[in-house]
Enzyme design. Structure first.
Site, PDB file in Angstrom:
ATOM      1  N   ASP A  99       6.095   2.608   1.605  1.00  0.00           N
ATOM      2  CA  ASP A  99       5.120   1.624   2.070  1.00  0.00           C
ATOM      3  C   ASP A  99       4.443   2.185   3.318  1.00  0.00           C
ATOM      4  O   ASP A  99       5.090   2.378   4.355  1.00  0.00           O
ATOM      5  CB  ASP A  99       5.841   0.309   2.382  1.00  0.00           C
ATOM      6  CG  ASP A  99       4.890  -0.831   2.703  1.00  0.00           C
ATOM      7  OD1 ASP A  99       3.765  -0.552   3.176  1.00  0.00           O
ATOM      8  OD2 ASP A  99       5.279  -2.006   2.503  1.00  0.00           O
ATOM      9  N   HIS A 100       3.132   2.433   3.223  1.00  0.00           N
ATOM     10  CA  HIS A 100       2.419   3.070   4.328  1.00  0.00           C
ATOM     11  C   HIS A 100       2.286   2.149   5.539  1.00  0.00           C
ATOM     12  O   HIS A 100       1.858   2.600   6.616  1.00  0.00           O
ATOM     13  CB  HIS A 100       1.029   3.517   3.868  1.00  0.00           C
ATOM     14  CG  HIS A 100       0.679   4.905   4.307  1.00  0.00           C
ATOM     15  ND1 HIS A 100       0.852   5.344   5.600  1.00  0.00           N
ATOM     16  CD2 HIS A 100       0.169   5.972   3.622  1.00  0.00           C
ATOM     17  CE1 HIS A 100       0.462   6.605   5.696  1.00  0.00           C
ATOM     18  NE2 HIS A 100       0.050   7.020   4.510  1.00  0.00           N
ATOM     19  N   ARG A 101       2.655   0.889   5.412  1.00  0.00           N
ATOM     20  CA  ARG A 101       2.591  -0.013   6.555  1.00  0.00           C
ATOM     21  C   ARG A 101       3.722   0.236   7.550  1.00  0.00           C
ATOM     22  O   ARG A 101       3.583  -0.068   8.734  1.00  0.00           O
ATOM     23  CB  ARG A 101       2.642  -1.475   6.086  1.00  0.00           C
ATOM     24  CG  ARG A 101       1.449  -1.919   5.272  1.00  0.00           C
ATOM     25  CD  ARG A 101       1.658  -3.315   4.719  1.00  0.00           C
ATOM     26  NE  ARG A 101       2.794  -3.397   3.806  1.00  0.00           N
ATOM     27  CZ  ARG A 101       3.221  -4.522   3.228  1.00  0.00           C
ATOM     28  NH1 ARG A 101       2.611  -5.671   3.490  1.00  0.00           N
ATOM     29  NH2 ARG A 101       4.242  -4.495   2.399  1.00  0.00           N
ATOM     30  N   CYS A 144       5.423   3.250   8.030  1.00  0.00           N
ATOM     31  CA  CYS A 144       5.455   4.593   8.614  1.00  0.00           C
ATOM     32  C   CYS A 144       4.307   5.426   8.064  1.00  0.00           C
ATOM     33  O   CYS A 144       3.663   5.052   7.074  1.00  0.00           O
ATOM     34  CB  CYS A 144       6.795   5.291   8.331  1.00  0.00           C
ATOM     35  SG  CYS A 144       7.056   5.705   6.592  1.00  0.00           S
ATOM     36  N   PRO A 161       0.851  -1.198   0.000  1.00  0.00           N
ATOM     37  CA  PRO A 161       0.000   0.000   0.000  1.00  0.00           C
ATOM     38  C   PRO A 161       0.884   1.246   0.000  1.00  0.00           C
ATOM     39  O   PRO A 161       1.279   1.750   1.051  1.00  0.00           O
ATOM     40  CB  PRO A 161      -0.796  -0.135   1.305  1.00  0.00           C
ATOM     41  CG  PRO A 161       0.100  -0.920   2.209  1.00  0.00           C
ATOM     42  CD  PRO A 161       0.908  -1.839   1.327  1.00  0.00           C
TER      43      PRO A 161
END
Length: 481
Positions: free
Chosen positions: A451-453, A455, A275
């Site tokens: 990758d928004h997972r 940070c 994501p």
């Protein structure tokens, strides 16, 4: 006359199962020596020369340039110049004393160290050079012991392969098969052989510590070998056909294979699993260009701009280590963020074979000059197709200079399994406000995809702003150049 020895395409490492035959270095009828390069093949990682483990006369080439060959399929047949008549004459006697099928299978596992030279990839030979192996079997009662003469050549399927940059994974095909049939994960085994070589005894030790109920071995799936004739038919599909959807004539069909195939698969996986989010900023690079210009005027050898930016990136990753991580998913579906004690900085490089990302190992320990030298070296070997699997597969963060193509920005795809990639656009003259007044400055655009997972936007923006500030005020981080 001696029977030809069939050399199968060896395991080229890193889990690769196929390679494209680029060119032959020999022809039928040629006399070749042990370790002589016989062909160039291109894998999903790089192009490599394959040497022969046998000496003799080439009797058959199993493939045409452009054809994709599976690992373990015939590559070349070689008839030895002399093989020892006594050994050939002794073959019937040895056959008559052969053990039952089950014992023969177990015996096969014990013969993994027999090979030709053991030198599968040029520059990565087996320790000890041309070793000699001897086969011994327990005789039946009343049967004379027959021991073949020593030889530097042996059955190809017993060939020990050495993988560049990953010595702990150097294992024979038979050890692989033994592990597969007993459900042993070779990735969990530390080899006890030379340079971490995984031996039969290591697999047996793993079996002794495994649960009593071993998983039932499934028959290996096989697919028919594609002959040069069928490959030619497949490749020669009419280019002047008409596309059913558009109604347009088809100009050409180009197979997706080799490095291009690997890049495509990695990009699809990145887009489907990560994501991602993107942030960007315009940066005034005038001060950095002036600093380099001053060094040049003094006759100093000056690193390239990418090396300076790489220096700023490693400093930024030390401050924002969340972007220098990896996401791992366990068998139970639980995810972990894996952090690293060090930075392997990947440098995206466009080559004739496609986009590859060699990495500068321990980049955080290098000065700008040292980074510049390593970036140039890696880019050169990557474009030659000679980068090793370790150089191409060990990065933790990627720096992509797409400005060399004359573009300002790009929302780049993250190089899976990394979690971020920083892109640098072209540097051009733009109007810029300096101390309240309009001026013409050298401006570039930095783009960070992350990758928004691992940070949130605050961390990503903090890192991006750190690198941007370093470019605008370079002397603060370049005391060591």
């Amino acid at each position: 006359m001696s029977e030809p020895r069939v050399f199968l395409l060896p395991d080229l490492g890193e889990g690769l199962t196929e390679a494209e035959l680029v060119s032959w270095h020999v022809a039928v009828g040629d006399e070749i020596a042990v370790d002589q390069p016989i062909a160039e093949v291109e894998t999903a990682k790089s192009a490599v020369e394959v040497p022969s483990p046998y000496a003799g006369i080439v009797t058959e080439l199993h493939g045409q340039p452009g054809e994709t060959l599976d690992v373990g399929k015939p590559l070349i047949s070689v008839t030895p110049l002399s093989t020892g008549i006594a050994a050939d004459d002794a073959a019937p006697a040895a056959a008559s004393s052969a053990p039952p099928a089950a014992e023969a299978a177990a015996e096969t596992y014990r013969e993994e160290e027999k090979a030709g030279s053991g030198n599968v990839l040029i520059g990565y030979g087996t320790p000890g050079g041309h070793g000699v192996a001897r086969r011994t079997r327990a005789p039946k009662a009343g049967t004379a012991v027959v021991e073949p003469a020593q030889t530097t050549e042996d059955d190809l399927t017993l060939l020990r392969t050495r993988v560049p940059g990953k010595l702990g994974a150097v294992i024979s095909p038979l050890v692989r098969r033994m592990a597969r049939e007993h459900g042993v994960d070779l990735g969990d085994i530390s080899g006890s052989g030379d340079s971490g070589l995984i031996m039969r005894r290591d697999v047996e030790a793993a079996l002794r510590t495994a649960p009593a109920e071993a998983p039932e071995a499934k028959p290996a799936e096989t697919k028919p070998l594609e002959t040069p004739a069928t490959a030619a038919l497949r490749e020669a599909r009419p280019a002047n056909g008409v596309d059913a959807r558009t109604g347009l004539a088809i100009a050409a069909r180009t197979p997706v294979r080799g490095v291009r195939k690997a890049v495509a698969a990695n990009m699809v996986r990145s887009r489907s699993e990560i994501p991602e989010a993107t942030v960007w900023v315009d940066v005034d690079a005038t001060a950095l260009l002036e600093l380099r210009g001053g060094f040049k005027a003094n006759g100093t050898e000056v690193p390239g701009l990418l090396a300076f930016i790489a220096r700023f990136v490693t400093a930024g990753l030390k401050k924002y280590p969340e972007l220098n991580t990896r996401i791992e998913t366990g068998e139970d579906g639980a995810q972990e963020i894996v952090s690293f004690d060090g930075i392997n900085l990947g440098i995206a490089a466009q080559t004739d074979r496609g986009l590859v990302v060699p990495s500068v190992r321990a980049a955080e320990k290098l000065t700008a000059r040292e980074l510049d030298a390593e970036i140039r070296r890696l880019t050169d070997v990557a474009r030659q197709g000679k980068a090793t699997p370790t150089e191409l597969g060990s990065g933790t963060f990627t720096l992509n200079n797409y400005g060399v193509f004359g573009v300002d920005g790009s929302a780049a795809i993250i190089n899976h399994p990394e979690v971020a990639i920083l892109g640098v656009g072209r540097i051009i003259d733009k109007p810029w406000v300096v101390n309240g007044e309009l001026a013409v400055r050298k401006v570039t655009e930095l783009t960070l995809t992350f990758d928004h997972r691992v940070c949130d936007g605050g961390t990503a923006a903090g890192f991006l702003r750190f690198v941007a500030d370093a470019i605008e005020n370079p002397t603060s981080l370049l005391a060591d150049i």
